[in-house]
Motif scaffolding. Structure first.
Motif, PDB file in Angstrom:
ATOM      1  N   PRO A 378       2.007   3.839  -4.111  1.00  0.00           N
ATOM      2  CA  PRO A 378       0.553   3.772  -4.276  1.00  0.00           C
ATOM      3  C   PRO A 378      -0.075   2.722  -3.363  1.00  0.00           C
ATOM      4  CG  PRO A 378       1.663   2.745  -6.146  1.00  0.00           C
ATOM      5  CD  PRO A 378       2.719   3.397  -5.325  1.00  0.00           C
ATOM      6  N   TYR A 379       0.714   1.694  -2.978  1.00  0.00           N
ATOM      7  CA  TYR A 379       0.195   0.692  -2.045  1.00  0.00           C
ATOM      8  C   TYR A 379      -0.104   1.328  -0.687  1.00  0.00           C
ATOM      9  CZ  TYR A 379       1.366  -3.091  -5.254  1.00  0.00           C
ATOM     10  OH  TYR A 379       1.412  -3.935  -6.330  1.00  0.00           O
ATOM     11  N   ALA A 380       0.771   2.226  -0.246  1.00  0.00           N
ATOM     12  CA  ALA A 380       0.548   2.901   1.036  1.00  0.00           C
ATOM     13  C   ALA A 380      -0.738   3.724   0.981  1.00  0.00           C
ATOM     14  CB  ALA A 380       1.736   3.787   1.377  1.00  0.00           C
ATOM     15  N   ARG A 381      -0.957   4.447  -0.107  1.00  0.00           N
ATOM     16  CA  ARG A 381      -2.166   5.270  -0.227  1.00  0.00           C
ATOM     17  C   ARG A 381      -3.409   4.390  -0.335  1.00  0.00           C
ATOM     18  NH1 ARG A 381       1.545   8.002  -3.383  1.00  0.00           N
ATOM     19  NH2 ARG A 381       0.757   7.138  -5.342  1.00  0.00           N
ATOM     20  N   ALA A 382      -3.289   3.285  -1.068  1.00  0.00           N
ATOM     21  CA  ALA A 382      -4.452   2.400  -1.247  1.00  0.00           C
ATOM     22  C   ALA A 382      -4.845   1.732   0.060  1.00  0.00           C
ATOM     23  CB  ALA A 382      -4.140   1.349  -2.312  1.00  0.00           C
ATOM     24  N   TYR A 383      -3.863   1.227   0.801  1.00  0.00           N
ATOM     25  CA  TYR A 383      -4.196   0.518   2.040  1.00  0.00           C
ATOM     26  C   TYR A 383      -4.682   1.484   3.115  1.00  0.00           C
ATOM     27  CZ  TYR A 383      -4.041  -3.058   5.655  1.00  0.00           C
ATOM     28  OH  TYR A 383      -4.382  -3.934   6.662  1.00  0.00           O
ATOM     29  N   ALA A 384      -4.128   2.704   3.137  1.00  0.00           N
ATOM     30  CA  ALA A 384      -4.628   3.709   4.072  1.00  0.00           C
ATOM     31  C   ALA A 384      -6.093   4.018   3.780  1.00  0.00           C
ATOM     32  CB  ALA A 384      -3.779   4.971   3.994  1.00  0.00           C
ATOM     33  N   ALA A 385      -6.443   4.091   2.513  1.00  0.00           N
ATOM     34  CA  ALA A 385      -7.846   4.296   2.151  1.00  0.00           C
ATOM     35  C   ALA A 385      -8.690   3.083   2.527  1.00  0.00           C
ATOM     36  CB  ALA A 385      -7.960   4.583   0.649  1.00  0.00           C
ATOM     37  N   ASP A 386      -8.113   1.886   2.397  1.00  0.00           N
ATOM     38  CA  ASP A 386      -8.853   0.666   2.708  1.00  0.00           C
ATOM     39  C   ASP A 386      -9.266   0.616   4.183  1.00  0.00           C
ATOM     40  OD1 ASP A 386      -9.277  -2.389   1.572  1.00  0.00           O
ATOM     41  OD2 ASP A 386      -8.771  -2.360   3.697  1.00  0.00           O
ATOM     42  N   VAL A 387      -8.309   0.884   5.087  1.00  0.00           N
ATOM     43  CA  VAL A 387      -8.662   0.833   6.508  1.00  0.00           C
ATOM     44  C   VAL A 387      -9.596   1.987   6.866  1.00  0.00           C
ATOM     45  CG1 VAL A 387      -6.604  -0.442   7.204  1.00  0.00           C
ATOM     46  CG2 VAL A 387      -6.544   2.072   7.202  1.00  0.00           C
ATOM     47  N   THR A 388      -9.514   3.095   6.098  1.00  0.00           N
ATOM     48  CA  THR A 388     -10.464   4.189   6.300  1.00  0.00           C
ATOM     49  C   THR A 388     -11.876   3.726   5.959  1.00  0.00           C
ATOM     50  OG1 THR A 388      -8.759   5.823   5.738  1.00  0.00           O
ATOM     51  CG2 THR A 388     -11.050   6.553   5.634  1.00  0.00           C
ATOM     52  N   ARG A 407     -11.337   6.485  -3.468  1.00  0.00           N
ATOM     53  CA  ARG A 407      -9.909   6.811  -3.338  1.00  0.00           C
ATOM     54  C   ARG A 407      -9.067   5.540  -3.362  1.00  0.00           C
ATOM     55  NH1 ARG A 407     -11.806  10.170   0.791  1.00  0.00           N
ATOM     56  NH2 ARG A 407     -10.831   8.889   2.425  1.00  0.00           N
ATOM     57  N   GLU A 408      -9.548   4.511  -2.692  1.00  0.00           N
ATOM     58  CA  GLU A 408      -8.806   3.258  -2.675  1.00  0.00           C
ATOM     59  C   GLU A 408      -8.687   2.672  -4.076  1.00  0.00           C
ATOM     60  OE1 GLU A 408      -8.800  -1.255  -0.758  1.00  0.00           O
ATOM     61  OE2 GLU A 408     -10.455   0.112  -0.288  1.00  0.00           O
ATOM     62  N   TYR A 409      -9.788   2.701  -4.826  1.00  0.00           N
ATOM     63  CA  TYR A 409      -9.764   2.109  -6.166  1.00  0.00           C
ATOM     64  C   TYR A 409      -8.781   2.851  -7.069  1.00  0.00           C
ATOM     65  CZ  TYR A 409     -11.373   0.015 -10.513  1.00  0.00           C
ATOM     66  OH  TYR A 409     -11.432  -0.669 -11.701  1.00  0.00           O
ATOM     67  N   ALA A 410      -8.762   4.186  -6.964  1.00  0.00           N
ATOM     68  CA  ALA A 410      -7.825   4.972  -7.789  1.00  0.00           C
ATOM     69  C   ALA A 410      -6.381   4.648  -7.426  1.00  0.00           C
ATOM     70  CB  ALA A 410      -8.105   6.463  -7.599  1.00  0.00           C
ATOM     71  N   ALA A 411      -6.108   4.548  -6.130  1.00  0.00           N
ATOM     72  CA  ALA A 411      -4.740   4.212  -5.703  1.00  0.00           C
ATOM     73  C   ALA A 411      -4.385   2.785  -6.094  1.00  0.00           C
ATOM     74  CB  ALA A 411      -4.606   4.399  -4.197  1.00  0.00           C
ATOM     75  N   LEU A 412      -5.355   1.887  -6.040  1.00  0.00           N
ATOM     76  CA  LEU A 412      -5.110   0.503  -6.440  1.00  0.00           C
ATOM     77  C   LEU A 412      -4.713   0.425  -7.910  1.00  0.00           C
ATOM     78  CD1 LEU A 412      -5.263  -2.613  -6.084  1.00  0.00           C
ATOM     79  CD2 LEU A 412      -7.709  -2.432  -6.586  1.00  0.00           C
ATOM     80  N   GLN A 413      -5.395   1.155  -8.777  1.00  0.00           N
ATOM     81  CA  GLN A 413      -5.044   1.142 -10.196  1.00  0.00           C
ATOM     82  C   GLN A 413      -3.620   1.644 -10.410  1.00  0.00           C
ATOM     83  OE1 GLN A 413      -7.210  -0.506 -12.175  1.00  0.00           O
ATOM     84  NE2 GLN A 413      -8.210  -0.669 -10.164  1.00  0.00           N
TER      85      GLN A 413
END
Length: 545
Positions: A378-388, A407-413
């Motif tokens: 989930p860290y990979a998905r969250a950080y990918a959303a963050d740089v997006t 999307r980032e917030y959902a992956a962060l949770q």
């Protein structure tokens, strides 16, 4: 002394505590000796005499009071207090600390000032708090390991000349990293800077400290004579063509330390060591036999190459950063390290967006998101959303950036709920990072209320020891104040960053400070902006223009 090798600080303290306790000294009496010999405040001394780290003290606390849990950060804040950056313990917490350390509440506060001498009934001789020892001008009682290391770096001992040159010795310093908490070191550096009263003295001191820290940063690779007993001594390759698993393991183990070192001491001080370990990892990757060992070695090389690229990015060498990132991505693909590929693509997106190329940043972020979906992280998905989010924000795409934030917030949770171990490179990514990106987005598209709320959350829950991230978050807040034309507070906030990064400033932080200062030109004749310019000139050499 053992076999001709000097005792480490921790060994000295352990031996002394055992001797004093064997002689019948109480914990308080033992702590008094430690305060005098190691220049500790009482809250630190009462912990250290038991041989406890801050994390161990928190563990002991949580076993006794599981309904009022504390982390090592709580102990750090209490021990720094009353210095800036520390928090005073509540009465209930003081009582529990006293129970934990088997002392009185007064013993914990023995370093606070006494004003009994103001009482007319008191003798004319000023009364000082019992046990408090006068320190050097401009100094404060601070946590032990980091303070002792800083004194060694600066060549400062009690009663030493404040202008004495650094006397750091690589042979002694490279054995110390296991004793020093980088978050604590960052807090100590900040406290020292805030307590040195004169700008010129402060600049001179920081110049010496920067030079000495550079020596310390490269020390693990300056005296490589093969394997030693030291846990931190880097091994040399007696035969670069031979695969040595211990060497590869050492390179891998050094990466988390190097990342934190960069956050605290700065990119320039850390880069030489990172490049040296990258060379070792490259030799191991070439020598490793085909199969899992080779993939592992190539992945280690890829991660160290990305780290070197990140450090070059922060020094402002964007061309070299891009070249290293490209090399790292290729190596990570060769190793089939999908999560590492994702991370490297994210950092490539960040680099492009920072350089004013947000659409290239969007491309890299899209590729990172695609690879992240192939991982279980989930860290990979969250950080990918963050740089997006950051790339879309820079490209003025409001609606799409808000969708990416969701999307980032959902992956962060999902990441926060995930109990499985995460890769070491995600150490920086947490909820505070999300709120910092939220603040960046708000600065572009929203009003002051959302900006302030996001920066407040980011700063409140951020790692105080990560000076790099904290500095950028403070600069977001300063920009928000400037947008509100609250020029005084904006200048104070920028000054705080300038002071905070006197030792570890990076080119990127310098650029943001310069950019914000130029935005204040309409108010350049005000007292607030003039004082900001004075702070910049005091802490930066050469001054910013």
């Amino acid at each position: 002394m053992t076999d001709g090798n000097p005792e480490s600080l921790r060994q000295q303290q352990t031996r002394l505590a055992a001797e004093l306790r064997s002689a019948g000294r109480t914990w308080v009496e033992t702590a008094d000796v430690f305060r005098d010999r190691f220049r500790l405040n009482p809250r630190v001394a009462l912990r250290v005499v038991r041989g406890w780290s801050q994390a161990k003290a928190a563990e002991e606390w949580n076993q006794r009071w599981p309904n009022e849990p504390k982390s090592f950060k709580s102990f750090s804040y209490w021990e720094i207090w009353p210095g800036k950056g520390g928090y005073s313990p509540s009465q209930d917490n003081l009582a529990r600390l006293a129970e934990l350390y088997e002392c009185s509440v007064a013993d914990l506060l023995a370093d606070l000032p006494s004003f009994r001498h103001l009482d007319s009934a008191t003798a004319s001789t000023p009364v000082t708090t019992e046990g408090v020892k006068p320190g050097l001008a401009g100094e404060i009682m601070v946590p032990s390991e980091a303070e002792i290391l800083l004194r060694d770096l600066l060549g400062r001992r009690p009663n030493a000349d404040a202008d004495a040159p650094p006397q750091a010795e690589a042979a002694g310093l490279y054995r110390r990293p296991e004793e020093v908490n980088f978050a604590e070191l960052a807090q100590v550096i900040t406290m020292w800077m805030q307590r040195v009263p004169h700008p010129q003295t402060r600049r001179d001191l920081l110049g010496k400290l920067t030079a000495a820290l550079a020596v310390a940063a490269t020390a693990p690779l300056t005296e490589l004579t093969g394997f030693t007993d030291s846990a931190t001594a880097a091994p040399t390759l007696t035969d670069p063509a031979r695969f040595e698993p211990a060497t590869l393991a050492h390179c891998e183990a050094m990466m988390p330390n190097l990342r934190k070192q960069g956050d605290v001491l700065g990119a320039a001080a850390t880069l030489p060591t990172a490049l040296a370990y990258r060379r070792l990892a490259e030799q191991q990757a070439k020598a490793a036999p085909h199969g899992p060992h080779r993939d592992h070695a190539i992945a280690t090389y890829a991660e160290l190459t990305q780290l070197a690229g990140w450090l070059c990015f922060n020094t402002g060498d964007y061309h070299t950063a891009q070249r290293l990132y490209d090399d790292a991505r290729t190596a990570a693909h060769d190793a089939r390290a999908v999560e590492l590929v994702t991370y490297i693509l994210c950092t490539m997106s960040h680099l492009a967006t920072w350089q004013g190329k947000p659409r290239i940043g969007i491309d890299h972020a899209a590729a990172a998101s695609a690879w992240a979906d192939q991982t279980s992280s989930p860290y990979a998905r969250a950080y990918a959303a963050d740089v997006t989010v950051r790339a879309l924000t820079a490209d003025n795409q409001n609606h799409q950036s808000k969708q990416a934030l969701d999307r980032e917030y959902a992956a962060l949770q999902a990441a926060l709920a995930d109990q499985s171990p995460s890769q070491s490179w995600w150490y920086f990514y947490d909820e505070s990072f999300y709120w910092a990106t939220n603040a960046q987005n708000a600065l572009k598209f929203d009003g002051a209320d959302r900006i302030m709320a996001a920066t407040e959350k980011a700063l409140k829950i951020s790692d105080q020891g990560n000076l790099h991230e904290r500095s950028f978050r403070l600069l977001y807040r300063a920009e928000a104040f400037a947008q509100q034309q609250n020029i005084g507070v904006a200048c104070q906030t920028i000054s705080e960053v300038v002071e905070l990064t006197s030792v570890n400033s990076t080119r990127r932080i310098e650029q943001r400070v310069q950019q914000l200062r130029r935005g204040l030109d309409p108010w350049k004749r005000t007292r607030a902006v003039r004082e900001l310019d004075q702070a910049i000139n005091a802490y930066r050499s050469p001054p910013l223009t």
